[in-house]
Design a protein around this motif. Structure first.
Motif, PDB file in Angstrom:
ATOM      1  N   TYR A   1       4.651  19.811 -20.189  1.00 53.80           N
ATOM      2  CA  TYR A   1       3.359  20.205 -19.644  1.00 53.80           C
ATOM      3  C   TYR A   1       3.648  21.208 -18.532  1.00 53.80           C
ATOM      4  O   TYR A   1       4.262  20.861 -17.517  1.00 53.80           O
TER       5      TYR A   1
ATOM      6  N   SER B   1       2.580  18.229 -13.654  1.00 56.81           N
ATOM      7  CA  SER B   1       1.524  17.580 -12.880  1.00 56.81           C
ATOM      8  C   SER B   1       1.831  16.096 -12.863  1.00 56.81           C
ATOM      9  O   SER B   1       1.949  15.465 -13.910  1.00 56.81           O
TER      10      SER B   1
ATOM     11  N   VAL C   1      -8.002  10.380 -12.248  1.00 58.37           N
ATOM     12  CA  VAL C   1      -6.777   9.981 -12.948  1.00 58.37           C
ATOM     13  C   VAL C   1      -6.019   8.937 -12.128  1.00 58.37           C
ATOM     14  O   VAL C   1      -5.801   9.134 -10.934  1.00 58.37           O
TER      15      VAL C   1
ATOM     16  N   ASN D   1      -9.168  14.246  -8.632  1.00 59.58           N
ATOM     17  CA  ASN D   1      -8.140  13.760  -7.707  1.00 59.58           C
ATOM     18  C   ASN D   1      -6.735  14.156  -8.176  1.00 59.58           C
ATOM     19  O   ASN D   1      -5.740  13.645  -7.685  1.00 59.58           O
ATOM     20  N   ALA D   2      -6.694  15.079  -9.156  1.00 57.38           N
ATOM     21  CA  ALA D   2      -5.403  15.521  -9.688  1.00 57.38           C
ATOM     22  C   ALA D   2      -5.557  16.947 -10.208  1.00 57.38           C
ATOM     23  O   ALA D   2      -6.482  17.216 -10.987  1.00 57.38           O
ATOM     24  N   GLY D   3      -4.672  17.823  -9.802  1.00 58.24           N
ATOM     25  CA  GLY D   3      -4.799  19.230 -10.158  1.00 58.24           C
ATOM     26  C   GLY D   3      -4.758  19.511 -11.646  1.00 58.24           C
ATOM     27  O   GLY D   3      -5.612  20.226 -12.178  1.00 58.24           O
ATOM     28  N   GLY D   4      -3.768  18.946 -12.334  1.00 59.55           N
ATOM     29  CA  GLY D   4      -3.556  19.236 -13.749  1.00 59.55           C
ATOM     30  C   GLY D   4      -4.809  19.078 -14.605  1.00 59.55           C
ATOM     31  O   GLY D   4      -5.211  20.011 -15.309  1.00 59.55           O
TER      32      GLY D   4
ATOM     33  N   PRO E   1      -6.101  18.060   4.508  1.00 62.65           N
ATOM     34  CA  PRO E   1      -5.717  19.477   4.506  1.00 62.65           C
ATOM     35  C   PRO E   1      -5.114  19.945   3.179  1.00 62.65           C
ATOM     36  O   PRO E   1      -5.256  21.109   2.814  1.00 62.65           O
ATOM     37  N   MET E   2      -4.444  19.046   2.447  1.00 63.00           N
ATOM     38  CA  MET E   2      -3.828  19.453   1.180  1.00 63.00           C
ATOM     39  C   MET E   2      -4.849  19.623   0.058  1.00 63.00           C
ATOM     40  O   MET E   2      -4.524  20.129  -1.014  1.00 63.00           O
TER      41      MET E   2
ATOM     42  N   LEU F   1       0.820  -1.216   0.000  1.00 59.97           N
ATOM     43  CA  LEU F   1       0.000   0.000   0.000  1.00 59.97           C
ATOM     44  C   LEU F   1       0.850   1.261   0.000  1.00 59.97           C
ATOM     45  O   LEU F   1       0.336   2.364  -0.117  1.00 59.97           O
TER      46      LEU F   1
ATOM     47  N   PRO G   1     -12.138  24.399  -8.993  1.00 66.39           N
ATOM     48  CA  PRO G   1     -12.266  22.945  -8.959  1.00 66.39           C
ATOM     49  C   PRO G   1     -11.877  22.354  -7.595  1.00 66.39           C
ATOM     50  O   PRO G   1     -10.825  22.736  -7.051  1.00 66.39           O
TER      51      PRO G   1
ATOM     52  N   ALA H   1      -2.234   2.261  -3.619  1.00 68.14           N
ATOM     53  CA  ALA H   1      -2.743   2.228  -2.248  1.00 68.14           C
ATOM     54  C   ALA H   1      -4.003   1.381  -2.129  1.00 68.14           C
ATOM     55  O   ALA H   1      -4.936   1.711  -1.410  1.00 68.14           O
TER      56      ALA H   1
ATOM     57  N   HIS I   1      -3.739  24.856  -7.369  1.00 69.00           N
ATOM     58  CA  HIS I   1      -3.068  23.563  -7.489  1.00 69.00           C
ATOM     59  C   HIS I   1      -1.586  23.656  -7.115  1.00 69.00           C
ATOM     60  O   HIS I   1      -1.071  22.875  -6.333  1.00 69.00           O
TER      61      HIS I   1
ATOM     62  N   GLU J   1       2.440  24.307 -15.834  1.00 72.23           N
ATOM     63  CA  GLU J   1       1.398  25.084 -15.145  1.00 72.23           C
ATOM     64  C   GLU J   1       1.920  26.488 -14.855  1.00 72.23           C
ATOM     65  O   GLU J   1       1.208  27.463 -15.032  1.00 72.23           O
TER      66      GLU J   1
ATOM     67  N   ASP K   1     -10.147  19.883  -5.602  1.00 71.22           N
ATOM     68  CA  ASP K   1      -9.066  18.910  -5.796  1.00 71.22           C
ATOM     69  C   ASP K   1      -8.966  18.039  -4.549  1.00 71.22           C
ATOM     70  O   ASP K   1      -8.432  18.451  -3.520  1.00 71.22           O
TER      71      ASP K   1
ATOM     72  N   GLY L   1      -7.820  19.107 -13.706  1.00 72.86           N
ATOM     73  CA  GLY L   1      -8.793  20.117 -13.294  1.00 72.86           C
ATOM     74  C   GLY L   1      -8.532  21.434 -14.011  1.00 72.86           C
ATOM     75  O   GLY L   1      -9.460  22.086 -14.509  1.00 72.86           O
ATOM     76  N   VAL L   2      -7.271  21.813 -14.084  1.00 69.55           N
ATOM     77  CA  VAL L   2      -6.899  23.063 -14.752  1.00 69.55           C
ATOM     78  C   VAL L   2      -7.222  22.991 -16.248  1.00 69.55           C
ATOM     79  O   VAL L   2      -7.839  23.904 -16.813  1.00 69.55           O
TER      80      VAL L   2
ATOM     81  N   ALA M   1      -8.025  21.057  -2.145  1.00 65.17           N
ATOM     82  CA  ALA M   1      -8.579  22.389  -2.410  1.00 65.17           C
ATOM     83  C   ALA M   1     -10.096  22.249  -2.454  1.00 65.17           C
ATOM     84  O   ALA M   1     -10.621  21.427  -3.207  1.00 65.17           O
TER      85      ALA M   1
END
Lengths: 453, 453
Positions: free
Chosen positions: A208, A157, B376, B300-303, B336-337, A21, B343, B381, A249, A210, B345, B305-306, B339
């Motif tokens: 890629y 990303s 994505v 579940n992934a920033g990129g 906490p990490m 995991l 979007p 895990a 992000h 950002e 995240d 989303g952007v 957003a």
């Protein structure tokens, strides 16, 4: 320079794990396939995945070139100090929770860089998926192996990068290297462009992006590198919504897209609009550069020829006016229903031999700078799945006059084998008219720039 | 009206063959799977593929609704006369060599139509791949079965249509009907739009157009139909090169694209730029229509989303401003990490339960008109390949307040199972940010038009 990130003699994985995991499990598992020495570091375990483990990187009896750090956040600093003391050259920090977490995280991240530089180390990351080199067969990430190829792909990303690697495995698109740069605390786009410019396995560099931190340096390096090797960039956060999303992000303002676009233009970076666009353009560079913008299209189906002509036009390319002689020769063997004017529509009955003869005549025509060979649904009437592709390959090898050839094989899984065959011969095989349009554009735009120099 | 083309009680195949190299072989083979009666007509053979054959369609002892004509060109006219005398209602003429071959062919084509109309028959074709209905399980073409779905796809290019069917099988995209219209000597886009408007299996109509013959009628019918059912069109031959290519393909001038575009706009036809665009837009209509243009993105992934925010912005949609309450509730269970501003995240650790809770909160937020759920690489895990999709489906079912939901699952074959699950539940699952952007646009544009009425 940064060789130790891609072809290290030895690697230590700090946080290698027996627990499936944990990311440290996947990373060590992936690295076991590497030819060099790979040492697991784990404070509790005697062995990791059957390999003798060390408590500390400093306990390893030999030199270590590269460290992959995937320990919990609170241990990262000490792990990096240990690496420094051991004389490690490069550290990939997978662990997240630094610069992307606000001011405190940013401070800790700067501290990591200071430690690294004190010991003469470079850092990729933190907060990244890792680094992969398909030619040295090193996968220092927690994701699956990418297909081997000639595109160096640098992604800001991690998850998107991983998604693209997975997507491209399925689509048979290959990378030379995949580099997830994460927060770019130390090694950034500029460093990597500079390095990849000298990497013979990478024919093009796909980025890629950002947000770029040191814009001036990015432009300086890009300007230099793009004179010898194509750089293609997809900038996320074009729109206001997108830019705001990117800012939440990465924690840094993405900046106005217009500024990025101008900077890309000035420094010779080709601009991609979508992920497919980025990959399509980068993949084109297994081909020689065209002398001009005049494209010949050959097809066994009218519709795709029309759509491709539209895409080429949109990208500023021209349909070549074929020589009378070429059209006469085409007329000799193509059926009466075929169109011998560009696009040459050989109609559905066209077989491998027709592809061979037509490709040959078009490549030999002085009015043609580039050839796009299209094939759709070549299954009926006893055709083999690959004969059309074989015809193209044969013609290219025979004529061998340095003109680029791009293929568009549109029938999904039906033409999978044909696309594989073309790719193996170094001819990029696309599935969509807009992708082959982007590819042709990239070749022409890079050639135009290069010929000016 | 045109039912006999899609759910005929009985079918005759004129030119059914035992020779695997002939189209009449494939067509009859495909039709054997149909529930209704299927009769092979072959002047030489006693049986075709094990089924008793007749010399002439008139010899069949029962009524024949539909005839598929695939005899050599010189026999087509007589075959059609025979069909008329037999009382056949619809004829699909596969055979080529008519209107696309110049004046003489056009004349012969007009003659065919006159014959058909004299007997009260309608014609699809000639020069086409045939007709497929996935709901009645009828495949009167020489290509493989499309996947069953809710998009009616009408293609003016046979090979391109076939290529798209093959591509979509692989991508798990379904059609209600596939209609290759060929030269449109008789049944044309207008007839089919009118018919498909009443077809409950078709939620949207996708058109691949090279040229429309009777523009006025097309517009009249489109204007009427597009008030109840979305019509999406991809017009090939946009550019001058493309138009010239189209003209040499179909023999008719494609006309200025600007004129087409204006006509589409006026008649409520949504305009697609690429094949993927056409399919993405059409597939969206398994979803309810949005009340406005405010979109919530969860990822579940920033990129991604952007990139998706960029695409929505490009298409005139807005990111919803989430209610304070929604963001507070999201904060309660997301790490906490994460957003919690749109979007949203949820970061890479998000599991099925997080997808469920987040989707539920976003759908319940009054500021949200539409939800785009992104995922994505959900493999590490100990995650299952489908738990994220299951979370979305559970939330949609529970909230059930008529807001459209679109999914973007980006990791190629890794997320194949998840996409299949979503599609089965009627939630369109895309692979690329631009496709989900087009889909959201299509829903919003059609809704806007519909709410005006």
């Amino acid at each position: 320079m940064l060789d130790y990130f891609f072809t290290p003699k030895s690697i230590a994985v700090l946080g290698a794990s027996n627990d499936p995991l944990k990311l440290g499990y996947e990373i060590f598992k992936n690295l076991k396939g590497y030819g060099g020495k790979v040492y697991p570091i784990n404070i509790k375990e005697e062995t990791v995945q059957g390999v003798k483990a060390y408590k500390n990187v400093k306990d390893i009896p030999e030199n270590v070139d590269l460290a992959v750090i995937v320990v919990p956040r609170r241990f990262v600093k000490q792990a990096l100090i240990d690496c420094g003391e051991k004389g490690v050259k490069g550290a990939i920090i997978i662990t997240a929770g630094f610069g992307e977490m606000g001011e405190e995280g940013k401070r800790e991240e700067r501290e990591l860089v200071e430690i690294a530089h004190k010991y003469g180390m470079r850092i990729i990351g933190p907060n990244c998926v890792g680094v992969m080199d398909t030619h040295s067969n090193m996968n220092a990430t927690f994701i699956m192996n990418a297909k081997k190829g000639s595109v160096a792909f640098v992604s800001q990303s991690g998850a998107l990068g991983a998604g693209i690697v997975y997507k491209t495995i399925k689509e048979d698109i290959g990378f030379s290297k995949f580099i997830s740069v994460g927060n770019m605390a130390d090694v950034d786009f500029a460093d990597l462009m500079e390095y990849l410019a000298e990497d013979n396995n990478s024919k093009a560099i796909a980025l890629y992006i950002e947000g770029v931190k040191n814009g001036k340096r990015f432009m300086e390096i890009a300007k230099k590198v793009s004179k010898k090797k194509p750089i293609i960039a997809l900038k996320a956060g074009k729109s206001e919504s997108g830019a705001r999303a990117a800012s939440s992000h990465t924690g840094s303002l993405a900046g106005s897209y217009a500024i990025y676009e101008a900077a890309f233009m000035q420094s010779g970076v080709l601009v991609a609009e979508t992920i497919d666009d980025l990959l399509s353009m980068a993949r084109a560079f297994t081909q020689p550069l065209p002398k001009g913008k005049k494209v010949a299209i050959m097809t066994n189906a009218g519709g795709p020829g029309v759509l491709t002509a539209d895409q080429l036009d949109k990208r500023g390319l021209k349909l070549a006016n074929l020589k009378e002689e070429t059209m006469e020769k085409l007329r000799e063997f193509l059926p009466p229903m075929a169109a011998v004017k560009n696009p040459v529509d050989m109609i559905a009955s066209a077989r491998g031999e027709d592809y061979y003869k037509t490709a040959k005549l078009l490549l030999e025509d002085d009015n043609v700078d580039m050839l796009v060979a299209i094939c759709v649904v070549p299954t009926f009437a006893g055709m083999t799945p690959t004969e059309h592709a074989e015809g193209i390959v044969k013609a290219v090898k025979e004529v061998n006059n340095g003109k680029p050839v791009l293929a568009l094989f549109m029938a999904g899984y039906v033409s999978e084998k044909a696309r594989e065959l073309l790719e193996k011969e170094g001819i990029p095989a696309y599935e969509r008219p807009e992708d082959v349009g982007s590819a042709a554009y990239a070749l022409a735009a890079f050639a135009e720039r290069n010929l000016e120099v």
